[in-house]
Design a protein around this motif. Structure first.
Motif, mmCIF file in Angstrom:
data_model
loop_
_atom_site.group_PDB
_atom_site.id
_atom_site.type_symbol
_atom_site.label_atom_id
_atom_site.label_comp_id
_atom_site.label_asym_id
_atom_site.label_seq_id
_atom_site.Cartn_x
_atom_site.Cartn_y
_atom_site.Cartn_z
ATOM 1 N N GLY A 80 -0.264 6.697 -4.414
ATOM 2 C CA GLY A 80 -0.943 7.033 -3.177
ATOM 3 C C GLY A 80 -1.427 8.475 -3.169
ATOM 4 N N ASP A 139 0.858 -1.184 0.000
ATOM 5 C CA ASP A 139 0.000 0.000 0.000
ATOM 6 C C ASP A 139 0.893 1.232 0.000
ATOM 7 O OD1 ASP A 139 0.762 -0.797 2.704
ATOM 8 O OD2 ASP A 139 -0.390 0.972 3.351
ATOM 9 N N TRP A 140 0.503 2.218 -0.774
ATOM 10 C CA TRP A 140 1.319 3.424 -0.907
ATOM 11 C C TRP A 140 0.900 4.450 0.147
ATOM 12 C CZ3 TRP A 140 5.507 3.777 -4.007
ATOM 13 C CH2 TRP A 140 5.666 2.792 -4.990
#
Length: 397
Positions: A77, A46-47
């Motif tokens: 993100g 996950d960014w």
């Protein structure tokens, strides 16, 4: 007898210089190598969110080439840009808003912190204001970057991936500076070479090591780490803010990394020697902690390491002293060889390596001038502001 003694002194001084160069070559963290680039990395699952803080004071001349590169970051993100207009008189804030309207991309907030209170440098006061605005968004990372730095579209993505993969609290890249004018070609590669000699990149990443530095133009910093290290309050008077920032993070137990950039560049021109002289002299004596003994040692050290080899070689040729020729020549050979990788990095001709003693002499004069300005009460300067006693608070910590 007198002439023999003088020749003997030249030989012994050249031998000392050669010994210094052999030590630098083998024992100073391989500072001369230019292969320290972003470490191995992989995309995170996950960014994390990132806020980009850009202090800007009278930067209209460079903003059109730098700000669009931040707005155009290809980052998976959430990210946004905070440009802190630090009392500009050239329309920096208005230009930033106009560029955002024309180019689109990441959200941009332009705000002003007002004049810095006593005990703060203007730049760090602007950074503090930007970080305060950013904290409302609760980002995991802060990207602190100067207004003259242009980033490749994947710059933020690569920085975050490196920080996550390596477990670093701070990842910094030394932007590739402009080398177009004659003076830039002479001075700029040497500037980075000298910096790497003082702060070998390989040692910076060693946990618990004493060497700490960053390059202020491009610093990705974990927000939690910034809070723990009290950044920027703990370094509020630091003129050499990037080194002070890295030291504060590392002293607080954080892991840091610094290397050369491939696709992060400074667009600020330094066409005249005067421009480069100001860039170096504004902070050179602060680097020496305003200590006259360190200044004297630096002057002697620069002379011994960079000037003696050429002087011994020339003297040996003129006097027919083979020992001076051989020893001085070997020292000059090592010096020249260690400079070649940096010239290749800056895409400059190898023959320019022969000019390193001249550049070192210029840096010697710049350092002395920095001390002279300090004792005249002029202190260091940044964008029209002068600090009579910079770094004092930080030095006392």
């Amino acid at each position: 007898m007198g002439q023999t003694a003088r020749v003997s002194a030249i030989v012994w001084t050249a031998a000392l210089s050669l010994a210094a160069w052999l030590w630098l070559l083998l024992c100073q963290g391989f500072f001369w190598r230019t292969d320290v680039r972003l470490p191995a990395r992989r995309d995170p699952g996950d960014w994390p969110s990132v806020c980009i803080v850009v202090p800007a004071r009278d930067e209209a001349a460079v903003l059109e080439r730098s700000l669009p590169s931040l707005l155009a970051q290809d980052y998976p993100g959430r990210a946004e840009v905070f440009l802190i207009n630090d009392g500009s008189s050239d329309g920096t804030g208005e230009l930033a808003r106009d560029l955002a309207e024309r180019h689109g991309g990441l959200p941009l907030t332009v705000d002003s912190p007002g004049e810095p209170p006593a005990g703060w440098t203007g730049k760090l006061w602007a950074v503090r204001h930007g970080i305060a605005l950013a904290r409302v968004r609760e980002p995991e990372y802060l990207l602190l970057t100067d207004a003259d730095i242009a980033h490749a579209p994947d710059s933020l993505r690569e920085l975050v991936a490196s920080a996550r993969t390596g477990g670093f609290d701070l990842v910094s890249q030394m932007a590739r500076l402009r080398v177009e004018s004659v003076w830039e070609r002479l001075v700029v590669p040497a500037f980075v070479y000298f910096f790497a000699q003082l702060y070998p990149f390989r040692r910076i990443a060693v946990p618990g090591g004493r060497t700490a530095a960053a390059a202020g133009g491009c610093v990705l910093l974990r927000t939690e780490t910034a809070g723990r290290a009290r950044i920027p309050d703990a370094i509020r008077q630091a003129v050499i803010d990037d080194v002070a920032l890295a030291r504060a993070v590392k002293n607080g137990g954080g892991r840091i990394w610094l290397g050369l950039a491939d696709r992060v560049e400074s667009v600020r021109p330094y066409p005249r020697l005067h421009d480069l002289w100001r860039m170096v002299s504004r902070s050179a004596y602060a680097q020496l902690r305003h200590n006259p003994l360190l200044l004297a040692g630096t002057v002697l050290g620069l002379a011994l390491v960079y000037l003696v080899p050429s002087a011994a070689l020339i003297t040996g040729i003129v006097t027919g002293n083979l020992a001076a020729v051989v020893i001085g020549g070997l020292a000059k050979l090592v010096m020249t060889a260690t400079y070649l990788p940096m010239l290749r990095y800056y895409r400059q001709p190898p023959l320019l390596a022969l000019s390193l003693p001249v550049t070192a002499l210029l840096y010697l004069f710049m350092t002395v001038d920095s001390a002279v300005q300090h004792y005249r009460g002029r202190g260091a300067a940044w964008k029209g502001r002068t600090y009579a006693r910079p770094d004092a608070a930080f030095e006392e910590r």
